[in-house]
Design a protein around this motif. Structure first.
Motif, PDB file in Angstrom:
ATOM      1  N   ILE A 178       9.886   7.054 -13.537  1.00 22.68           N
ATOM      2  CA  ILE A 178      10.746   7.327 -14.699  1.00 22.68           C
ATOM      3  C   ILE A 178      11.409   8.701 -14.609  1.00 22.68           C
ATOM      4  N   LEU A 179      10.933   9.564 -13.730  1.00 23.83           N
ATOM      5  CA  LEU A 179      11.545  10.895 -13.594  1.00 23.83           C
ATOM      6  C   LEU A 179      12.605  10.887 -12.483  1.00 23.83           C
ATOM      7  N   ASP A 180      13.385  11.942 -12.435  1.00 26.74           N
ATOM      8  CA  ASP A 180      14.419  12.092 -11.397  1.00 26.74           C
ATOM      9  C   ASP A 180      14.326  13.495 -10.815  1.00 26.74           C
ATOM     10  N   CYS A 181      13.210  13.845 -10.226  1.00 29.66           N
ATOM     11  CA  CYS A 181      13.083  15.203  -9.695  1.00 29.66           C
ATOM     12  C   CYS A 181      14.190  15.423  -8.661  1.00 29.66           C
ATOM     13  N   ARG A 186      12.341   5.747  -7.100  1.00 29.45           N
ATOM     14  CA  ARG A 186      13.427   4.780  -7.275  1.00 29.45           C
ATOM     15  C   ARG A 186      13.361   4.192  -8.680  1.00 29.45           C
ATOM     16  N   LYS A 187      14.473   3.691  -9.154  1.00 27.95           N
ATOM     17  CA  LYS A 187      14.473   2.946 -10.411  1.00 27.95           C
ATOM     18  C   LYS A 187      14.151   1.483 -10.099  1.00 27.95           C
ATOM     19  N   LYS A 188      13.660   0.792 -11.115  1.00 25.83           N
ATOM     20  CA  LYS A 188      13.163  -0.566 -10.902  1.00 25.83           C
ATOM     21  C   LYS A 188      14.221  -1.490 -10.291  1.00 25.83           C
ATOM     22  N   ARG A 189      15.482  -1.285 -10.688  1.00 24.62           N
ATOM     23  CA  ARG A 189      16.553  -2.187 -10.223  1.00 24.62           C
ATOM     24  C   ARG A 189      16.987  -1.910  -8.775  1.00 24.62           C
ATOM     25  N   ALA A 202      17.296  -1.622  -4.797  1.00 26.45           N
ATOM     26  CA  ALA A 202      16.859  -2.551  -3.739  1.00 26.45           C
ATOM     27  C   ALA A 202      15.644  -1.997  -2.990  1.00 26.45           C
ATOM     28  N   ALA A 203      15.537  -0.677  -2.906  1.00 25.18           N
ATOM     29  CA  ALA A 203      14.430  -0.081  -2.138  1.00 25.18           C
ATOM     30  C   ALA A 203      13.167   0.142  -2.980  1.00 25.18           C
ATOM     31  N   ALA A 204      13.210  -0.298  -4.248  1.00 25.63           N
ATOM     32  CA  ALA A 204      12.011  -0.134  -5.092  1.00 25.63           C
ATOM     33  C   ALA A 204      10.911  -1.082  -4.610  1.00 25.63           C
ATOM     34  N   PHE A 205       9.667  -0.645  -4.673  1.00 29.34           N
ATOM     35  CA  PHE A 205       8.574  -1.547  -4.288  1.00 29.34           C
ATOM     36  C   PHE A 205       7.355  -1.337  -5.174  1.00 29.34           C
ATOM     37  N   GLU A 206       6.526  -2.378  -5.223  1.00 30.01           N
ATOM     38  CA  GLU A 206       5.224  -2.307  -5.898  1.00 30.01           C
ATOM     39  C   GLU A 206       4.245  -3.053  -5.015  1.00 30.01           C
ATOM     40  N   LEU A 207       3.053  -2.528  -4.856  1.00 24.05           N
ATOM     41  CA  LEU A 207       2.009  -3.253  -4.133  1.00 24.05           C
ATOM     42  C   LEU A 207       1.014  -3.794  -5.144  1.00 24.05           C
ATOM     43  N   GLY A 208       0.507  -4.980  -4.872  1.00 28.19           N
ATOM     44  CA  GLY A 208      -0.560  -5.539  -5.704  1.00 28.19           C
ATOM     45  C   GLY A 208      -1.906  -4.996  -5.242  1.00 28.19           C
ATOM     46  N   VAL A 209      -2.899  -5.112  -6.112  1.00 31.12           N
ATOM     47  CA  VAL A 209      -4.232  -4.605  -5.769  1.00 31.12           C
ATOM     48  C   VAL A 209      -4.769  -5.311  -4.525  1.00 31.12           C
ATOM     49  N   GLU A 210      -4.558  -6.623  -4.460  1.00 28.25           N
ATOM     50  CA  GLU A 210      -5.103  -7.371  -3.306  1.00 28.25           C
ATOM     51  C   GLU A 210      -4.506  -6.890  -1.992  1.00 28.25           C
ATOM     52  N   GLU A 211      -3.217  -6.615  -2.018  1.00 34.28           N
ATOM     53  CA  GLU A 211      -2.540  -6.141  -0.802  1.00 34.28           C
ATOM     54  C   GLU A 211      -3.092  -4.778  -0.368  1.00 34.28           C
ATOM     55  N   MET A 212      -3.326  -3.919  -1.338  1.00 31.83           N
ATOM     56  CA  MET A 212      -3.876  -2.591  -1.004  1.00 31.83           C
ATOM     57  C   MET A 212      -5.282  -2.728  -0.438  1.00 31.83           C
ATOM     58  N   VAL A 213      -6.063  -3.584  -1.086  1.00 38.89           N
ATOM     59  CA  VAL A 213      -7.444  -3.774  -0.634  1.00 38.89           C
ATOM     60  C   VAL A 213      -7.445  -4.285   0.806  1.00 38.89           C
ATOM     61  N   GLU A 214      -6.523  -5.200   1.114  1.00 38.09           N
ATOM     62  CA  GLU A 214      -6.493  -5.775   2.462  1.00 38.09           C
ATOM     63  C   GLU A 214      -6.150  -4.711   3.509  1.00 38.09           C
ATOM     64  N   ARG A 215      -5.174  -3.858   3.179  1.00 33.70           N
ATOM     65  CA  ARG A 215      -4.797  -2.804   4.140  1.00 33.70           C
ATOM     66  C   ARG A 215      -5.967  -1.852   4.382  1.00 33.70           C
TER      67      ARG A 215
END
Ligand code: SF4
Length: 361
Positions: free
Chosen positions: A73-76, A83-86, A88-101
């Motif tokens: 939400i900030l723009d340092c 990135r803002k949610k909209r 193209a380069a924005a990303f989110e990882l799910g807990v399962e994906e993090m656990v697997e890595r």
């Protein structure tokens, strides 16, 4: 003898005497060091402290970096990660994906997972609690180091809790350490120019103070090489030293030079010269912080190697993934064998450590 003569000629002999005697340097000493061009003398003085504190070895850690999301939400103005949610380069990882890595990397020998992200507008507090619980459940020996003080305040806002209540809830979920990011430069003048809207120095310090008083540890940092003055660098270091006098909770100091490419702030990259000098001055000012960790991700391994003779005693992490600095075009990755070679060539013994800087080998 030649070195001693050079030190006396540089006008920094009184600071050298303080370093040898283990006496504290003043703000004025810090400024004189920053203003001096005798970089080899400054490095030699810092090396007196480095070798007394850390002996003949330099350490590194096997860990995995994870960024759960870059949505913020900030723009340092210095940041190219958020990135803002909209976008193209924005990303989110799910807990399962993090656990697997992390599960895969545990098999390779990591002892720490290091997690930071943007200030996500809508992920609920429960997501963060679940993330920490699930990662900690992988192995009790895994040290979960996560969140900057700035993220902690954001999570407190999401959870409608106070900052101490938020830290306690995360600790109970399995959080072992918090990270040192978000300190930037403490001066409010600088913060208004490079990260308007971010928590103040007092809030950053209060979060680390609270965490330390809960018996936990963290690191302290500096982002330099943008709009700050040398006086503001000295002020930053002194405020970290004061908190360390109070709590003793910082395990290490790490600095990053500002990486201007693709950022709103723009400007020039700090030089290797500035990094070496900043490292040496920090080693001398932060006489109560036990370790100085390299920032080879911004400086490159070659400068980090030289910095082992300017106050650094730790090469940091093998960094199996890094997203925060790489969008600025700064992209270094290193193999363990390369880290060991660089340390050994500088004349130190390479040693593996854990998050709390305990040697493991
Ligand atoms: S530095 Fe952190 S808080 Fe600031 S914009 Fe980047 S991700 Fe967001």
């Amino acid at each position: 003898m030649v070195l001693e003569t050079l030190i006396r000629r540089s006008g920094l002999g009184d600071i050298y005497d303080k370093a040898v005697a283990g006496r504290r340097v003043s703000d004025d000493d810090g400024l004189r060091l920053y203003r001096s061009r005798d970089i080899n003398v400054i490095g030699a003085i810092a090396n007196v402290v480095r070798e007394r504190k850390n002996g003949n070895h330099a350490s590194y850690i096997l860990n995995r970096y994870l960024n759960y999301s870059n949505i913020c939400i900030l723009d340092c103005q210095f940041c190219e990660f958020g990135r803002k949610k909209r976008d193209a380069a924005a990303f989110e990882l799910g807990v399962e994906e993090m656990v697997e890595r992390v599960r895969q990397d545990l098999a390779l020998g990591i002892t720490e997972v290091h997690i930071v992200g943007g200030l996500h507008p809508s992920l609920p507090f429960g997501f963060y609690v679940e993330m920490i619980r699930a990662l900690k459940a992988l192995s009790p020996a895994l040290h979960v180091k996560a969140f900057t003080a700035v993220e902690i305040y954001h999570l407190a806002w999401l959870a409608k809790k106070t900052m101490p209540e938020t830290l306690a809830a995360l600790r109970d979920a399995g959080l072992d350490s918090i990270t040192g990011g978000g300190a930037e430069i403490f001066s409010q003048r600088v913060r208004d120019l490079i990260c308007k809207g971010k928590e103040t120095a007092e809030q950053w310090l209060d979060c680390h103070r609270t965490w330390h008083k809960m018996g936990r540890r963290s690191t302290c940092t500096m982002l330099y090489g943008h709009v700050e003055t040398l006086e503001e660098r000295v002020d930053h270091l002194r405020r970290l030293r004061e908190l360390q006098d109070e709590t003793g909770g910082f395990t290490a100091w790490i600095s990053w030079s500002f990486q201007p490419d693709n950022t709103e702030l723009g400007g020039e990259r700090a030089t290797g010269w500035d990094y070496l000098k900043n490292t040496a001055v920090s080693r001398l000012m932060l006489d109560n912080v036990p370790n100085l960790q390299a920032s080879w991700v911004t400086q490159g391994p070659k400068i980090a190697q030289v910095a082992l003779r300017y106050g650094l005693n730790d090469f940091g992490s093998t960094m199996m993934e890094e997203n925060v600095v790489s969008p600025t075009g700064t992209n270094f990755l290193m193999q363990i064998e390369e880290i060991r070679r660089l340390i050994a060539e500088a004349g130190y013994q390479p040693r593996v450590r854990d998050t709390l800087y305990r040697l493991l080998d």
